[in-house]
Motif scaffolding. Structure first.
Motif, PDB file in Angstrom:
ATOM      1  N   THR A 189      24.904 -20.251  43.209  1.00 47.82           N
ATOM      2  CA  THR A 189      25.116 -21.699  43.164  1.00 47.82           C
ATOM      3  C   THR A 189      25.486 -22.010  41.726  1.00 47.82           C
TER       4      THR A 189
ATOM      5  N   HIS B 260      24.159 -20.147  38.530  1.00 44.26           N
ATOM      6  CA  HIS B 260      23.270 -19.024  38.888  1.00 44.26           C
ATOM      7  C   HIS B 260      24.103 -17.897  39.491  1.00 44.26           C
TER       8      HIS B 260
ATOM      9  N   GLN C 138      16.411 -33.765  29.864  1.00 40.05           N
ATOM     10  CA  GLN C 138      16.808 -33.280  31.191  1.00 40.05           C
ATOM     11  C   GLN C 138      17.141 -31.797  31.203  1.00 40.05           C
ATOM     12  N   GLU C 139      17.297 -31.198  30.036  1.00 41.73           N
ATOM     13  CA  GLU C 139      17.692 -29.797  30.015  1.00 41.73           C
ATOM     14  C   GLU C 139      16.532 -28.887  30.440  1.00 41.73           C
TER      15      GLU C 139
ATOM     16  N   PHE D 211      13.823 -27.732  33.018  1.00 39.99           N
ATOM     17  CA  PHE D 211      13.398 -27.799  34.421  1.00 39.99           C
ATOM     18  C   PHE D 211      11.890 -28.030  34.456  1.00 39.99           C
TER      19      PHE D 211
ATOM     20  N   PHE E  79      15.582 -20.646  31.458  1.00 37.74           N
ATOM     21  CA  PHE E  79      16.121 -21.602  32.424  1.00 37.74           C
ATOM     22  C   PHE E  79      16.512 -22.872  31.680  1.00 37.74           C
TER      23      PHE E  79
ATOM     24  N   ASP F 129      18.676 -26.551  32.392  1.00 35.23           N
ATOM     25  CA  ASP F 129      19.418 -27.372  33.345  1.00 35.23           C
ATOM     26  C   ASP F 129      20.637 -27.949  32.618  1.00 35.23           C
ATOM     27  N   GLU F 130      21.641 -27.095  32.436  1.00 39.78           N
ATOM     28  CA  GLU F 130      22.871 -27.475  31.735  1.00 39.78           C
ATOM     29  C   GLU F 130      23.573 -28.595  32.500  1.00 39.78           C
ATOM     30  N   PRO F 131      24.097 -29.587  31.778  1.00 39.78           N
ATOM     31  CA  PRO F 131      24.832 -30.631  32.495  1.00 39.78           C
ATOM     32  C   PRO F 131      26.094 -30.070  33.153  1.00 39.78           C
TER      33      PRO F 131
ATOM     34  N   ARG G  53      22.594 -21.612  34.076  1.00 38.96           N
ATOM     35  CA  ARG G  53      21.301 -22.311  34.054  1.00 38.96           C
ATOM     36  C   ARG G  53      20.138 -21.321  33.998  1.00 38.96           C
ATOM     37  N   GLU G  54      20.452 -20.041  34.098  1.00 38.88           N
ATOM     38  CA  GLU G  54      19.406 -19.013  34.177  1.00 38.88           C
ATOM     39  C   GLU G  54      19.993 -17.751  33.558  1.00 38.88           C
TER      40      GLU G  54
ATOM     41  N   PRO H 194      19.428 -14.207  41.117  1.00 37.89           N
ATOM     42  CA  PRO H 194      18.744 -15.309  40.449  1.00 37.89           C
ATOM     43  C   PRO H 194      17.278 -15.463  40.862  1.00 37.89           C
TER      44      PRO H 194
ATOM     45  N   PRO I  63      18.684 -22.281  45.307  1.00 35.26           N
ATOM     46  CA  PRO I  63      18.911 -23.524  46.038  1.00 35.26           C
ATOM     47  C   PRO I  63      18.095 -23.493  47.332  1.00 35.26           C
TER      48      PRO I  63
ATOM     49  N   LEU J  81      11.195 -27.587  42.894  1.00 35.25           N
ATOM     50  CA  LEU J  81      11.563 -28.540  41.849  1.00 35.25           C
ATOM     51  C   LEU J  81      12.921 -29.136  42.181  1.00 35.25           C
TER      52      LEU J  81
ATOM     53  N   ARG K 170      18.682 -31.916  37.535  1.00 34.99           N
ATOM     54  CA  ARG K 170      19.093 -33.224  37.021  1.00 34.99           C
ATOM     55  C   ARG K 170      19.967 -33.985  38.009  1.00 34.99           C
ATOM     56  N   ARG K 171      20.545 -33.278  38.977  1.00 33.56           N
ATOM     57  CA  ARG K 171      21.322 -33.954  40.015  1.00 33.56           C
ATOM     58  C   ARG K 171      20.485 -34.197  41.266  1.00 33.56           C
TER      59      ARG K 171
END
Lengths: 565, 565
Positions: free
Chosen positions: A36, A39, A91-92, A94, A138, A140-142, A152-153, B72, B76, B96, B99-100
């Motif tokens: 996803t 990831h 927000q970055e 998790f 980890f 949470d990249e925009p 993100r990981e 990973p 998801p 969890l 951010r979206r």
């Protein structure tokens, strides 16, 4: 390994979604698959390369006396709250809650957690300590992008130094600087070591290791003449001087109908951009702030963040601006503003007879003396350097290069040790916080960077130090028993000689096998074919030079031995 | 490594919180520290052991042709929903949102994710495939305990097999069974391979590898005579037969004032426990269910879960029971109950003239014919076997042993492949779901299990295959220059000979160093002391036998070489 039994799902065509060369090639050559956004699953060839990268990094860490540890990836909130980064990371990070409703975070980095472990140190005699780990981070990249370049990981080698004082930290920092230089050299990654912003890490300075590459997201400003190099988030240049007239005793408003931009004002009102004050409005952690620069100078947002410590900066929206200042962008200015913080770029210091907006639509001021007429709350270096400006060290024109950050080392100082209570007794018996440094390399990003640097239009070209296999034995005719047998014999001999080998024994045409050998980037191809065998020869093809040599069958293995390190 | 520079924070006393031997010793010997409940930091010695365990596991995986990948850790929700385990995993899965606001889970295991990768397989010709990884698993355990034995975050070697059919799966399963046997032997872990419950994994059967240990949480039922072995969650025994009279034509109520238990009824009303029906009430995924067993048979809850597929079972509360049945526990029964599901243990099949509660407080029934008088919805093996019962294979008395689960292998079948759409074309050109197996070893639990098996009251006794160092050179007098120099020389010679060595060069008394050498469990101690050197000798002490040998200085290194593998 036999190719026929291996999972190497090469693709005939370039995947549409991939822009960066490493993204495209790692997908196409069957190294990675996206689960996803952000990831990736690493398939067998990628794991082999990753393992070699890790071995090289570990070797250099051990060489400077660092000790490997493994700290949790899932963290309680408490140490992050103590350092103040629970909020700062925004927000970055998790975040989640467990079955008892306790707050947890997935580790983006481990300064707090290593400082927690360091609480058990109690004497300067135990220092210095160098601790490192390979652990999943980890974030949470925009906008995760570029395949393995921004995920993100990912696996990070993160190291932490623990010293009694700044002098000790300097020694540790130099040791890591040396280790990183050797690591990137061994990985085949050319790097520039550059001054960098420390971002949310804080501390007394940091050095980034930047690999020039078209897919890079970071700009490095550097002088080929003197070696000066800095991330554009930190880089400075010599400022051209501008002569100001004396100017009037007070700012004078004048009508500027239709003027919306710096250029409009310059063109229509004889106000050169370098004599204008550009007024930007930012919302920093919820507070509206005026940001002033010279009209012809762009803002570097990271410099603004570094100067203000803001965790969550954004440009203000027009309605917010009108509500606060009574005008729209195009006529903004800081003269007479007393209820909002004002931060100004150093290039405005001492400037007089300047132009700026009057906070009334279609009106500007002339004759502004910055220090006389504006309540500047803070001065800072905010402007972004441009290509060709003079180097701050040698005054030669600066160059700007697109790069990938492959390593980043920080002089943290005692921020984390203070926050987490990691203290030792110094030689005088006084409790002092430990002075820390931290040192990171993203493993999968390094893997992708190697591909960015080492590829051609046919595929990847691995340096032998990190190649998944050194040799692929290509059986040109899989339906010819003597050829198959000869290939098998060579395969076994290569394995026995300790050379990592894969044999392409698939029932495919030779062309398909050649194409996959090139795509996957294995340094040497040993081709065993009917015609060659008839005259007792095989072919050795170098992936990097693309040259093919015919060698007698019996000399193939010894010959490959001489080619490999 | 020099002990003086290493981070090995040994403790003088046993930590109060540790019950299991491995927990106590790993804390005390400076191997691990708890960050928060269920999350441990592995310090340098532990990482060295972990690395060796991983190398052994990897070696045996490679030996059966498995290919290493890395998938990973953050997933998801979608693949978990497709398999139905998003709900089934309940509170044990950390969840969890990003951010979206997308739903994510931390991987507890990877069947779904590997099946996702396996979608790219398309022909039976590519099968079998064996894929594995070393990846962190996260499980929100209700009661993390025992140090590394039960944590919320740990490294698992998880492997997955992909076959065309059940016959292929059987072959793969056997290969892993063999690999696991070799792995545990190399790790120094005695194991019983036992029939096991597949729990939430589903599938056609599973085998657990159970290491006997006092700190174990699993009970294994086994027959020393014939080798039968099963987890108590699966184990059966030969049932003693009970002679029932013919009984009356219908159940007869009778007053039983004060009767609350099986024993009360047996004692006061001539109703032997093996002629009673015990009625338990469970809430299975929200639905009240009656569970019937013979009066003298305990329920095994996992058997109930396996029989019903319930994700979230719990015993019903008294008020729920009274509301549904009109009586309190002590007088419950299933005769005449038609509105609730009834599941009965196989031991009740065909039984007549039984006693049970009448669903009126202080009233029971006699003369119950189970199949005539009770609407049994499902029959299942629910009872827990007791020590000494006859083995189902050889009829000899069964034994029950406390064990640690160190490995678990599953024949999954096609459940995950069907759910995730992992299909291949079979030889007839028909699309069929891939038949999967999965195979897990918890790395840090294995580490702890080794300590459970290999320790004495002085500390850990590592098998050489996994020891963090093979030799510790103890400099008995750190203030005596010739002794220090002799120790240093031996240390360097041992390193040059490829023997992993640490030198205890701390300015401590010899007794402290001996104690730490024993506590940390390093297989051989080489003691260099003033007195020995005077006569040209050093001492070699074996941690496992505790025997000390005096050897000439020049023979120390060759002698250690012969002792080590």
């Amino acid at each position: 390994m036999r190719w026929s039994q291996a999972h190497i799902p090469t693709l005939r065509d370039d995947p549409a979604e991939a822009e960066a060369a490493s993204h495209r090639l790692l997908l196409r050559a069957g190294y990675v698959r996206q689960l996803t956004a952000g990831h990736y699953s690493l398939l067998p060839l990628a794991v082999r390369v990753r393992t070699k990268i890790i071995a090289i990094v570990r070797d250099e860490m051990d060489r400077i006396g660092a000790q490997e540890m493994l700290l949790p990836a899932l963290h309680p909130a408490e140490p992050w709250r103590r350092s103040g980064r629970w909020e700062l990371m925004g927000q970055e990070m998790f975040r989640l809650r467990d079955r008892r409703d306790a707050e947890l975070a997935l580790g983006m980095t481990h300064e707090e957690i290593f400082a927690t472990v360091a609480r058990e140190l109690n004497s300067y005699r135990q220092l210095p300590q160098q601790w490192y780990q390979f652990q999943t981070k980890f974030r949470d990249e925009p906008r995760p992008k570029g395949g393995l370049l921004r995920t993100r990981e990912f696996t990070m080698k993160d190291a932490y130094s623990f010293d009694l004082d700044r002098a000790g930290l300097d020694v540790s920092f130099e040791a890591y600087h040396g280790a990183y230089t050797r690591i990137f050299e061994r990985l085949g990654l050319p790097v520039l070591a550059v001054e960098a912003s420390s971002g949310t890490m804080g501390g007394a300075g940091s050095t980034e290791f930047m690999c020039p590459a078209a897919a890079g997201e970071d700009l490095v400003v550097h002088s080929p003449s003197c070696g000066y190099a800095a991330n554009i988030e930190r880089a400075t240049a010599v400022l051209d001087t501008v002569e100001d007239g004396p100017g009037p005793p007070a700012p004078e408003p004048f009508d500027t109908p239709g003027v919306r931009t710096i250029e409009d004002l310059a063109r229509d009102h004889d106000a050169p951009a370098d004599r204008q004050i550009k007024t930007l409005v930012y919302v920093l952690d919820g507070r509206l702030t005026l940001v002033l620069l010279r009209g012809d100078h762009p803002l570097n947002e990271q410099k603004l963040v570094d100067a203000t410590g803001a965790a969550d900066p954004r440009a203000a929206a027009p309605d917010e601006i009108r509500a606060a200042l009574g005008a729209l962008p195009g006529s903004l200015g800081a003269v007479g503003v007393t209820d909002l913080p004002v931060i100004a770029d150093e290039a405005l210091r001492g400037r007089r007879a300047m132009f700026t907006g009057a906070n009334r639509d279609d009106v500007h001021l002339r004759g502004v003396d910055v220090e006389r007429d504006i309540e500047v709350g803070a001065w800072a270096d905010l402007r972004e350097v441009a290509e060709g400006e003079p180097c701050p060290r040698c005054a030669e024109p600066l160059r700007i290069t697109r790069t990938i950050e492959v390593g980043h080392i920080f002089k943290l100082g005692d921020r984390y040790a203070r926050a987490l209570g990691a203290e030792v007794l110094d030689p005088e018996g006084k409790r002092v916080p430990i002075t820390m440094g931290s040192y990171g390399i993203g493993i999968e990003r390094a893997l992708a960077a190697i591909v960015e640097v080492h590829h051609d239009d046919r595929g990847i070209i691995w340096p032998t130090a990190v190649a998944p296999y050194q040799v692929t034995v290509v059986v040109a005719q899989s339906n010819d028993d003597p050829t198959v047998a000869a290939g098998d014999t060579l395969y076994r001999e290569l394995l026995a000689a300790g050379i990592e080998t894969i044999i392409d024994d698939r029932p495919e045409r030779a062309g398909v096998k050649f194409r996959d050998a090139e795509l996957t980037g294995i340094p040497y191809r040993l081709t065993v074919g009917k015609r060659g065998l008839a005259e007792g020869t095989v072919e050795i093809t170098s992936r990097s030079t693309t040259e093919t040599q015919k060698v007698p069958l019996a000399e193939a293995v010894p010959h490959l031995h001489t080619l490999l390190p």
